[in-house]
Design an enzyme around this catalytic site. Structure first.
Site, PDB file in Angstrom:
ATOM      1  CE  LYS A  51      -4.527  -1.228   0.512  1.00 22.74           C
ATOM      2  NZ  LYS A  51      -4.528  -2.663   0.757  1.00 22.74           N
ATOM      3  CB  SER A 301      -0.533  -8.251  -1.247  1.00 18.96           C
ATOM      4  OG  SER A 301      -1.474  -9.073  -0.596  1.00 18.96           O
TER       5      SER A 301
HETATM    6  C1  LIG Z   1      -5.235  -3.650   0.375  1.00 10.03           C
HETATM    7  C2  LIG Z   1      -4.672  -5.022   0.310  1.00 10.03           C
HETATM    8  C3  LIG Z   1      -4.977  -5.901  -0.747  1.00 10.03           C
HETATM    9  C4  LIG Z   1      -5.968  -5.561  -1.838  1.00 10.03           C
HETATM   10  O1  LIG Z   1      -5.584  -4.459  -2.620  1.00 10.03           O
HETATM   11  P1  LIG Z   1      -6.636  -3.688  -3.514  1.00 10.03           P
HETATM   12  O2  LIG Z   1      -5.853  -2.651  -4.198  1.00 10.03           O
HETATM   13  O3  LIG Z   1      -7.688  -3.125  -2.597  1.00 10.03           O
HETATM   14  O4  LIG Z   1      -7.240  -4.695  -4.432  1.00 10.03           O
HETATM   15  C5  LIG Z   1      -4.351  -7.144  -0.781  1.00 10.03           C
HETATM   16  N1  LIG Z   1      -3.496  -7.522   0.198  1.00 10.03           N
HETATM   17  C6  LIG Z   1      -3.189  -6.721   1.225  1.00 10.03           C
HETATM   18  C7  LIG Z   1      -2.234  -7.213   2.251  1.00 10.03           C
HETATM   19  C8  LIG Z   1      -3.751  -5.429   1.322  1.00 10.03           C
HETATM   20  O5  LIG Z   1      -3.440  -4.639   2.348  1.00 10.03           O
END
Ligand SMILES: *Cc1c(COP(=O)(O)O)cnc(C)c1O
Length: 316
Positions: A51, A301
């Site tokens: 993010k 992510s």
């Molecule tokens: C926000 C987030 C997502 C999803 O991202 P989007 O851009 O909302 O699709 C996936 N994994 C993690 C760890 C996140 O913080």
């Protein structure tokens, strides 16, 4: 589509603020999936998730333009990223969190220098309050995904994937509001349209799947999936058309499959990955995509999970 020029500009803008995260491998994952698997380690990113890429692209730009206060509505990774970048840029951040937000998340935001405002229980209450605070203070509301600068920032992860994994053939990405998936699919399809991009969503928060089937954005009710970063109620206005046009596939995974992916990443790859961060690996493990014998990337992510939350997953 967000142009490659915008994603390249974002990469330059944020280069001092974010890590070029490592790519990890695991022979156990190769054996289990029948692919040559590479894990893009955004759980090792600054603030613990990707993010920071979008948030820093947005905030560094507007701070140069004179903005002195940024506001976000998120108790999770977006809130932490906005608080962190605001602190680094010498401007104030106000993060509106739900009244029942966990103390761990609140202290993370405060440790980065963010001011926390507790308001309501749902994002439908929180977002208007954050926008109101921004207007009242002459600040800027920073959305979590539905913004061209945020999408371009997230796309820098896609550029890194293409340069770090030459010959990569398929990429699995988690889908919440769709900012990460939209950014990555834009970067990848413009660099090499032959690479297959697969979105993965929790079954319990399948707003994007339902929307793709209906051909329009479909809202879903409140959801409790363990992938708390993916509990969006409707795909983004900007992100949805990008995913609709350019994603090759979208598959869903159960909460049990997500928890199993967390356990496997811990045991086989020695990584602490939060449930949302393990969704792409869960998608790869189900085999639903039909991808086999390929050089395949899954995006990890995020890694923000409390010790208690993680031990509950490990011991489930
Ligand atoms: C926000 C987030 C997502 C999803 O991202 P989007 O851009 O909302 O699709 C996936 N994994 C993690 C760890 C996140 O913080």
């Amino acid at each position: 589509m967000i142009g490659l020029d915008k994603i390249r500009e974002a990469a330059e803008e944020i280069s001092d603020m974010v890590h070029r995260t490592p790519v990890l491998t695991s022979s156990m994952l190769n054996a289990q999936t029948g692919n040559e698997v590479f894990l893009k380690g955004e759980h090792l990113q600054k603030t613990g998730s990707f993010k920071i890429r979008g948030a820093s692209n947005k905030i560094l730009k507007v701070v140069r333009g004179g903005v002195r206060h940024v506001v976000a509505a998120s108790s999770g990774n977006h809130g932490q990223a906005v608080a962190y970048i605001a602190g680094k840029s010498g401007v104030q951040a106000t993060i509106v969190v739900p009244e029942d937000a966990s103390p761990v998340k609140i202290s993370a935001i405060e440790a980065y220098g963010g001011r926390v405002v507790r308001y309501g229980l749902t994002s439908a209450e929180r977002i208007p309050e954050a926008i109101r605070i921004a207007e009242e203070t002459g600040g800027l509301f920073v959305p979590p995904y539905d913004d061209p600068d945020i999408i371009a920032g997230q796309g820098t992860a896609g550029m890194e994937i293409v340069s770090q994994i030459p010959g990569c053939e398929a990429v699995f990405v988690p889908v919440g509001g769709g900012g990460l998936a939209a950014g990555i699919v834009c970067a990848i399809k413009q660099l090499n349209p032959e690479i297959i991009v697969i979105g993965v969503e929790p079954e319990l928060a399948d707003d994007t799947k339902q929307s793709l089937e209906a051909g329009i954005r479909v809202p879903i009710g409140p959801t409790r999936t363990i992938a708390d970063g993916l509990r969006t109620s409707i795909p983004g206005e900007l992100t949805f058309p990008i995913l609709q046009q350019h994603l090759d596939q979208l598959i869903t995974v159960s909460d049990e499959e997500i928890a199993e992916a967390c356990r496997l990443l811990f045991q086989a790859a020695k990584q602490v990955v939060e449930p949302s961060g393990a969704v792409a690996v869960a998608g790869l493990l189900t085999g639903k995509s039909g991808i086999t014998g390929k050089k395949t990337v899954a995006v990890l992510s995020g890694g923000n999970v409390s010790a208690q939350g993680f031990s509950e997953i490990l011991n489930a």
